[in-house]
Design an enzyme around this catalytic site. Structure first.
Site, PDB file in Angstrom:
ATOM      1  N   SER A 167      41.295  24.971  32.722  1.00  0.00           N
ATOM      2  CA  SER A 167      41.735  23.582  32.754  1.00  0.00           C
ATOM      3  C   SER A 167      43.179  23.481  32.256  1.00  0.00           C
ATOM      4  O   SER A 167      44.064  24.132  32.799  1.00  0.00           O
ATOM      5  CB  SER A 167      40.771  22.720  31.931  1.00  0.00           C
ATOM      6  N   GLU A 188      33.992  20.104  40.593  1.00  0.00           N
ATOM      7  CA  GLU A 188      34.719  19.845  39.346  1.00  0.00           C
ATOM      8  C   GLU A 188      34.559  18.396  38.890  1.00  0.00           C
ATOM      9  O   GLU A 188      34.350  18.105  37.708  1.00  0.00           O
ATOM     10  CB  GLU A 188      36.211  20.149  39.539  1.00  0.00           C
ATOM     11  N   HIS A 211      33.229  20.814  36.259  1.00  0.00           N
ATOM     12  CA  HIS A 211      34.330  21.348  35.461  1.00  0.00           C
ATOM     13  C   HIS A 211      33.806  21.951  34.164  1.00  0.00           C
ATOM     14  O   HIS A 211      32.916  21.393  33.516  1.00  0.00           O
ATOM     15  CB  HIS A 211      35.303  20.215  35.151  1.00  0.00           C
TER      16      HIS A 211
END
Length: 494
Positions: free
Chosen positions: A195, A315, A409
């Site tokens: 990320s 995600e 995610h």
């Protein structure tokens, strides 16, 4: 590793670093050193400066507990239940941790982990980042804390930009100077992050000052991105305005950390990495970053660095599902969002045809995921197709049963670290995540750190992608390429 002749109740790992001797703990065949300072505490006059050298110490420093975390606040509900974010009190947040095999070995590959958290959250003390499985398999794991939020990434006229990136650079320089004493090879360093951590790594790949500090890089669910200083300054100015002070380092340094965090939270709440909102971003400052990282990478920056990059199939579900946005978003709101993102109509038709049962929120999430992650990562891979550096792509597709999160995610992290049994991991995966998938994914990261080859073909004209789940891992060529071809910035011609 330099093991000094010291005993208390059994073998006690001690290492002599350039700043002094540190004593760690021995945990099931792994020597662990926690909370080692790689730079001076960023307090007082150092609060908004570039990192400065750590103060050397006399005698033996205990390195048995995680060091202080950067000033931050927990995630807002409901993400706080899914993404635990421990806080360790103290001022010296510029610290790192090392896991290395015991008995001591030499010349081992090194994996340096940069945590994510939107440049606002996270730390190296998160439980699922335990480096023991990597050390067990012959890879030294180093995890790093760095400044967050306005102290790390606020754009100020009287302070260097990208201070959090400068912190990471200082940690890499510490690794180059010290890792041989822990058994590592400073020429075999892989930088790995997820990320915002991956976004930081993309910036370091484009930063001339970072050249030679790492040989390989892994970008998990993060693509090259940066703003101009003018655009990046907006969040800083809003926080200063809320506090009633000038948007300068000198003025903000007079504000107590708790008050600064409260204003920061008020200004940045409500947005997500996909839907936008006030946030902190890396900026093209003309010094550390002379140009946009995406442009630099496509133009050949970091040509000698092997890359492993990828994202998760869904995600968006981490932000859209718990908040109810997948059901709440109307067709009109979807239409307005598509206009904002300038998504071509033909592209929308392709995504809708491939997902006939998708709600407007799910369709927007799939489009936003690809626009912000799959498309830019594929563009970088295509630009590196001239053989300048090996490039590998993956996709993580195992769906979590927890709260209908799917392949969301951050879900892949516990599989990469082989920490499926940790409560932090179970919060996202549930109790029955497939260990065989973690075995495969962790082994691929170990191979990449050791050899630069994770075990599947590098990027070429057939566009191979290793897909981890929902079934057994398999290589697919050009998966969902009909969707990628629809993006105007992508323009695949082959």
């Amino acid at each position: 590793m330099t093991v000094l002749p010291h005993r208390i109740t059994g073998p006690v790992p001690l290492v002599s670093t350039v700043d002094g001797v540190v004593r760690g703990t021995l945990e099931q065949g792994v020597a662990v050193f926690r909370g080692i300072p790689y730079a001076a505490a960023p307090t007082g006059p150092r609060r908004f400066r570039a990192p400065e050298p750590a103060e050397p110490w006399e005698g033996v420093r205990e390195a048995v507990a995680f060091g202080p975390t950067a000033p931050k606040r927990p995630y807002s509900p409901p993400l706080d239940e899914l993404l635990p974010d421990p806080e360790v009190a103290g001022d010296g947040c510029l610290n790192l941790n090392v896991w290395t095999p015991s008995p001591a070995r030499t010349g081992l590959p090194v994996l340096v982990w940069i945590h994510g958290g939107a440049l606002l959250h996270g730390s190296s003390a998160v439980e699922l980042y335990d480096g023991a499985p990597f050390a067990r398999d012959g890879v030294i794991l180093v995890s790093v804390n760095y400044r967050l939020g306005i102290e790390g990434f606020g754009v100020l006229p009287d302070a260097p930009a990208n201070r959090g990136l400068l912190d990471q650079l200082a940690a890499l320089e510490w690794v180059r100077r010290n890792i041989a004493a822990f058994g590592g090879d400073p020429r075999q360093v892989t930088l790995c992050g997820e990320s915002a951590g991956a976004v930081c790594i993309a910036a370091l790949l484009a930063a001339p000052r970072a050249e030679g500090l790492f040989r390989r890089a892994v970008l998990q669910s993060g693509a090259p991105a940066a703003l101009s200083p003018e655009a990046g300054r907006r969040t800083t100015e809003l926080i200063a305005e809320r506090l009633g002070v000038a948007a300068t380092a000198a003025a903000l340094a007079t504000v107590e950390p708790a008050e600064l965090l409260a204003a920061q939270s008020a200004v940045t709440s409500g947005g997500t990495p996909l839907t936008g909102g006030n946030s902190f971003q890396i900026v093209v400052d003309g010094e550390l970053l002379p140009r946009d990282p995406a442009e630099a990478l496509r133009a050949g920056a970091a040509a000698g660095v092997d890359l492993l990059m990828g994202s998760n199939s869904e995600e968006y579900r981490l932000w859209f599902v718990p908040s109810g946005l997948t059901e709440r978003l109307s067709r009109l709101q979807l239409r307005l969002a598509l206009l904002k993102f300038r998504v071509p109509r033909a592209t929308v038709r392709t995504y809708r045809a491939n997902r006939p049962a998708a709600t407007p929120g799910e369709l927007l999430g799939a489009l936003a995921t690809d626009l912000l992650l799959r498309v830019p990562l594929n563009r970088v891979a295509d630009a590196r197709g001239d053989g300048s550096g090996r490039t590998y792509l993956y996709e993580f597709g195992w769906p979590s049963p927890v709260r209908r999160l799917g392949a969301c995610h951050a879900l892949e992290i516990g599989f990469v670290f082989d920490t499926l049994d940790r409560p932090d991991t179970v919060a996202l995966t549930g109790a029955d995540a497939p260990q065989e998938l973690a075995d495969a994914m962790h082994a691929a990261w170990v191979r990449f750190a050791a050899t630069g080859d994770p075990g599947w073909p590098s990027w070429n004209a057939s566009r191979p992608v290793m897909v981890f789940g929902p079934g057994a891992p398999e290589v697919l060529c050009a998966p969902r390429d009909d969707e990628l071809r629809g993006w105007a910035p992508y323009r695949r011609t082959s």
